[in-house]
Design an enzyme around this catalytic site. Sequence first.
Site, PDB file in Angstrom:
ATOM      1  N   GLU A 152      21.425  72.950 -26.030  1.00  0.00           N
ATOM      2  CA  GLU A 152      20.449  71.987 -25.418  1.00  0.00           C
ATOM      3  C   GLU A 152      21.237  71.713 -24.231  1.00  0.00           C
ATOM      4  OE1 GLU A 152      15.826  73.513 -26.882  1.00  0.00           O
ATOM      5  OE2 GLU A 152      16.424  71.572 -26.220  1.00  0.00           O
ATOM      6  N   GLU A 314      15.551  79.301 -31.342  1.00  0.00           N
ATOM      7  CA  GLU A 314      14.784  78.669 -31.570  1.00  0.00           C
ATOM      8  C   GLU A 314      13.527  79.775 -30.909  1.00  0.00           C
ATOM      9  OE1 GLU A 314      14.484  74.818 -30.007  1.00  0.00           O
ATOM     10  OE2 GLU A 314      16.736  74.164 -31.308  1.00  0.00           O
TER      11      GLU A 314
END
EC number: 3.2.1.23
Length: 681
Positions: A152, A314
């Site tokens: 991320e 995710e």
Amino acid sequence: MIHDVLNEKEITLGVCYYPEHWPKDLWESDFQRMKELGFTYVRMGEFAWTIFEPEEGIYDFTLFDEAIEVAKKYDLKVIMGTPTATPPVWVTEKYPEVLNVSQSGVQFKHGARRHYNYNSEKYQELSANIVNQMAAHFKDHPTVVGWQIDNELNCEINVFYSDADHHQFRQWVKRKYQTLDQLNDAWGTVFWNQTYTSWEQVYLTQPTVNDSHNPHQALDEKRFFSDSAIAFAKLQADVIRSHTNTQWITTNGMFKHLDNHQLTQNVLDFYAYDSYPNFNKIIPDDSKKPLQDRKWSFNLSNVRSFGGNFAIFEQQAGPGGWVNRIEQPTPKPGQLRLWTYQSIAHGADQILYFRWRTATKGSEIYWHGINDYHNQRNRRIDEIDQVSHEIKKIGSSLVGSSYQAKAAIVIDYQNEWDGEVDRWYGDFIDQSQEAWFKAFQYQHIPVDLLNIEQAKTVEDLNGYQVLIYPHAAILTKETANLFSEYVKQGGTAIFGCRTGYKDLTGQTYMMKHPGYLADLTGSTVEEYTLISPLQERPTVSLFHGDPVTTEGFNEVLSLEDSDVEMIGSFDNAYYRGKPAATKRKFGQGYAYYFGGVFSYDIAEQMLQDLHIQRSDALSLPEKVEIAIRVKENRTFYILLNFASSDQLITIHQKMVNIVKEQVLRGDYIMKAYDVLVLESQ
């Protein structure tokens, strides 16, 4: 295509797992149950630097070697993460220059994550070393099939002001502008006596009175942050590719100050996204017809624009929250299945759930996974088990199919970044994009997001009947010419207020708004005003319809050509009766201009005039989203019921529910949060 990179012939599922968090005597059972759930992939390693390198230059892969062997036993493919999102304590203590620094000069310390800076030469060296050792170790392991770089990028924090960042920004600016004269011109430094007389005077933005920064410098700063993140990802990708050409490379996220289109094209084999629709179930939204978790379809459409079909690394599998902010309710029965198909509908060919088991320690003990703390079977596992069985039946049909849309909302990074400082239009971009996305959603018209910076020729636009570009303050002559040619060849383009009055530096043109688009729209801005919160809201009537309240900003338009049609006027305020919206036939197409910020009501009224070609195969209620995916000569309709109640749909031609292998036609009841995957016959 991602399925070619993955070498998969069906949509695949998997899960995120952290073997370093759990006793080894749990691993066997964990991996066995993953396999029983029909999972193909397991992702691991992205936060385990100290496990891999407990001391500088001392490497130990034993723990992950053992975990991977258990995964191999159950025929699970491993995605290995590079662990650079969380540098070890020994790194930050020994080399504090790797730490990020706030704009005010406060150095962040160890204790959370993403506390490093991209431009520290020492951090680049240490990152390259650990990635090099990992790639060398795992390159020939048949179970390790791919790599996730970092985790991320630009999450938590997306601004960087360490000494290394200031230094590299100075070098970046030198390369871009070559001379101080050109820099001073681009940044307009003659204003407020900011002129630079040596390169050593140049920094990233620093604390100023009233937090007022040079807007042109601030725009370049965002570009620099993006380039820095991409360079850091490329550093790692190059190291991995020096060892192997059989293991693919991606990264996950989608955060601010990062050109994800450029990142995908220049560094990655495909893009991976982290999908948490429940975020939009908790954000207060008093707008008309709020989308809530359905709004996540906008994010997924954005991801699709990076490079086609993608992965989800995710996928939300439970309630969410950190220790300091437990914030999300438990997904209701059916929502995990709904959100999984939401990802698939918008282009996901691989989905990994986050995470296998809810953490019992650390900041994410409330960020739940598939399994709860007790590690026993629960309702969410049953639901994912259902999804897995369905995907086994239909995954080979859907994999590699393409999302089909006749309309697109146009986006770009330049206006997004410039609009962070120039809120005269920056705050309007999200409002108008969401208004149009709602209108398309509730009218059941599939829509893409199109990054105009990636569109080089008119052929890149011609696949769409309609393009919406709400508030493009920065708009070059080349882009204006591109839209003009698109409309001339039969397309429809719609623009909103604050369009076309800035160049790429963020400085304004000395011409009437909308600048280079005036020749296309045939209208210019006579005057404009911000709408004060204390004044009566002006209303506008479009196509002689009911008056609609306008918010934020108004532009009074002037019709410059006789062939320009006034399709709406202001009903009150001192500019009552003046043009608010125009429409012009230009070549074979049409150009619309609205002198305001789009609301759902305004977008819906304009949509009725566009006559976009849509499918007449189905009649759907508002609460049901439709996505159309096409593969060769097969067309699939994925229907998603976001309502907590049953919804009646009507199927007007014979279709097959490919999950249940049943032929359907006529009325059909979709249960709360239900999903239907139909193939036309």
